[in-house]
Write an enzyme that holds these catalytic residues in place. Sequence first.
Site, mmCIF file in Angstrom:
data_model
loop_
_atom_site.group_PDB
_atom_site.id
_atom_site.type_symbol
_atom_site.label_atom_id
_atom_site.label_comp_id
_atom_site.label_asym_id
_atom_site.label_seq_id
_atom_site.Cartn_x
_atom_site.Cartn_y
_atom_site.Cartn_z
ATOM 1 N N LYS A 162 31.206 -22.025 30.935
ATOM 2 C CA LYS A 162 32.372 -21.865 31.801
ATOM 3 C C LYS A 162 33.600 -21.765 30.911
ATOM 4 O O LYS A 162 33.585 -22.217 29.761
ATOM 5 C CB LYS A 162 32.524 -23.081 32.736
ATOM 6 C CG LYS A 162 33.286 -22.774 33.995
ATOM 7 C CD LYS A 162 32.406 -22.109 35.049
ATOM 8 C CE LYS A 162 33.166 -21.785 36.306
ATOM 9 N NZ LYS A 162 32.271 -21.324 37.379
HETATM 10 P P1 NAD Z 1 39.436 -18.180 44.860
HETATM 11 O O1 NAD Z 1 40.529 -18.444 43.898
HETATM 12 O O2 NAD Z 1 39.150 -16.775 45.240
HETATM 13 O O3 NAD Z 1 39.676 -19.019 46.213
HETATM 14 C C1 NAD Z 1 39.921 -20.403 46.232
HETATM 15 C C2 NAD Z 1 40.383 -20.739 47.640
HETATM 16 O O4 NAD Z 1 40.494 -22.155 47.774
HETATM 17 C C3 NAD Z 1 41.769 -20.158 47.975
HETATM 18 O O5 NAD Z 1 41.769 -19.734 49.322
HETATM 19 C C4 NAD Z 1 42.680 -21.377 47.821
HETATM 20 O O6 NAD Z 1 43.872 -21.265 48.597
HETATM 21 C C5 NAD Z 1 41.760 -22.455 48.344
HETATM 22 N N1 NAD Z 1 42.140 -23.816 47.959
HETATM 23 C C6 NAD Z 1 42.476 -24.278 46.728
HETATM 24 N N2 NAD Z 1 42.757 -25.588 46.793
HETATM 25 C C7 NAD Z 1 42.587 -25.959 48.093
HETATM 26 C C8 NAD Z 1 42.726 -27.183 48.799
HETATM 27 N N3 NAD Z 1 43.103 -28.296 48.183
HETATM 28 N N4 NAD Z 1 42.443 -27.172 50.125
HETATM 29 C C9 NAD Z 1 42.049 -26.054 50.767
HETATM 30 N N5 NAD Z 1 41.916 -24.872 50.155
HETATM 31 C C10 NAD Z 1 42.178 -24.822 48.836
HETATM 32 O O7 NAD Z 1 38.128 -18.875 44.239
HETATM 33 P P2 NAD Z 1 36.606 -18.545 44.573
HETATM 34 O O8 NAD Z 1 36.110 -17.596 43.560
HETATM 35 O O9 NAD Z 1 36.459 -18.270 46.017
HETATM 36 O O10 NAD Z 1 35.924 -19.962 44.224
HETATM 37 C C11 NAD Z 1 35.890 -21.036 45.165
HETATM 38 C C12 NAD Z 1 34.859 -22.043 44.717
HETATM 39 O O11 NAD Z 1 33.582 -21.397 44.623
HETATM 40 C C13 NAD Z 1 35.092 -22.677 43.354
HETATM 41 O O12 NAD Z 1 34.596 -23.993 43.352
HETATM 42 C C14 NAD Z 1 34.243 -21.831 42.428
HETATM 43 O O13 NAD Z 1 33.909 -22.484 41.233
HETATM 44 C C15 NAD Z 1 33.043 -21.601 43.325
HETATM 45 N N6 NAD Z 1 32.219 -20.442 42.963
HETATM 46 C C16 NAD Z 1 32.770 -19.205 42.859
HETATM 47 C C17 NAD Z 1 31.926 -18.141 42.562
HETATM 48 C C18 NAD Z 1 32.449 -16.722 42.502
HETATM 49 O O14 NAD Z 1 31.606 -15.806 42.376
HETATM 50 N N7 NAD Z 1 33.731 -16.476 42.631
HETATM 51 C C19 NAD Z 1 30.570 -18.347 42.304
HETATM 52 C C20 NAD Z 1 30.042 -19.643 42.442
HETATM 53 C C21 NAD Z 1 30.895 -20.686 42.768
#
Ligand code: NAD
Length: 434
Positions: free
Chosen positions: A120
């Site tokens: 990561k």
């Molecule tokens: P992103 O930046 O696209 O979206 C994050 C979202 O969470 C946004 O809508 C933001 O406003 C919201 N957010 C942040 N803090 C918050 C809070 N305190 N309360 C409510 N909402 C909040 O990120 P993403 O890529 O969608 O990733 C989200 C999660 O999924 C992370 O934990 C990431 O590690 C995990 N993840 C992502 C992927 C991927 O392919 N992008 C793959 C596996 C896991």
Amino acid sequence: MATQDTMRAVREQIVKPRINPFEMMLHQLDLTRAHTDIPGGVWEILRRPERALEVSVPITRDDGEIEVFTGYRVQYSSARGPCKGGIRYHPGVTLDEVKALAGWMTWKCAVANVPYGGSKGGIACDPTRLSERELERMTRCYTARILPIIGTKQDIPAPDVNTNASIMNWIVDTASQLRGEAVPGIVTGKSIELGGALGRREATGRGVMFVTIGVLQRLGIDFPQARIAVQGFGNVGSVAAWLLGKQGGKVVGLSDISGGYYRPDGFDIDDVIRYVGTSPGHLLAGYNAPGMEEVTNDELLTLDVDVLIPAALEAQITSQNATNVQAKVIVEAANGPTTPEADLILAEKGTLVVPDILANAGGVVCSYFEWVQNIQCLAWEEKETNQRLGSVMQRALSEVWDLSKERQISLRLAAFVLGVERVAQASMLRGVFL
Ligand code: NAD
């Protein structure tokens, strides 16, 4: 409209102190030990990342001032193949957070049975304060500084919180310029025109959809009747909500960093996505639909729903709020959203938690497909990608579910046992170098 106040509240929320994710990951790992017979020396290998790099990332701001950020890349394990893991831009990024996320990637790749280790990366920064050009300069500098340890056969980054295809494109370009050759396979999640895979952007959310429906079927809960709340409306949360809605599910709760919304009749997710596409900061703030009411992020987590999908950040379901969670099933789309203390409370209440290292594996599975296509210089149809993703996710869910039933352990423990034993097996087969 997102007002100045909303943006201030957003910033205050994202810098509030959080639980140490690496300690959380180690705790989960230690709980796994009693259910495996991995030798002590190998266990010590599994409790430490192979490599952790910290870099300084100086950029010239648009006003000519120099600002220096701190970035990280952690390679937790390469026992099963090249390291694989996303890059996060967030004020809360720390070395311990990146180590935890790299560890979870390791176990996740093993649960999905893709031939990768785990890694990561991240930069501690608030991307909402940077212009597009500043983001590009920061990304290019970070890439140059971690370039000695990343590569198609070494370690392959991908998008995570606040990073996307554009950022991956700048990484491909910077790496290709510096290496003097095209290296599209150095990242996944890039634009289709640069070798990205059709379906990759939606893959994590699609995997969450497959797992959610698969679990509800196993529990005998009628899926279209199920009421669902999703925390986080970014890449993963919005796509999971959209696909679950397309399959007939009723998404009644939504939130992002700007606040939460509840609509007992269910949201029209296409409409919400259209709104967020043009709203200030791409936030839900200001969205309106008949019969909808505003809720806080804490209230969102405790709504009267069948399924809760945390899709934001770590440590959202804690000992403070777990007792009040009403959902029958929690599907962890985010990494590490439930603390170990909350896990115990939820288990006592009979809430089923589908762990992150299974539920959100769709992203890395599709990243694997993208990387395979890049190496072979060919491109699959989106349908083929989605079908293959479906079968990998179904297989992983069945393996974890069956192990959990056979050993009478939680789904999290079953996923950890499966993943950690596979990594341990690979470590033992390779042996210790010198
Ligand atoms: P992103 O930046 O696209 O979206 C994050 C979202 O969470 C946004 O809508 C933001 O406003 C919201 N957010 C942040 N803090 C918050 C809070 N305190 N309360 C409510 N909402 C909040 O990120 P993403 O890529 O969608 O990733 C989200 C999660 O999924 C992370 O934990 C990431 O590690 C995990 N993840 C992502 C992927 C991927 O392919 N992008 C793959 C596996 C896991």
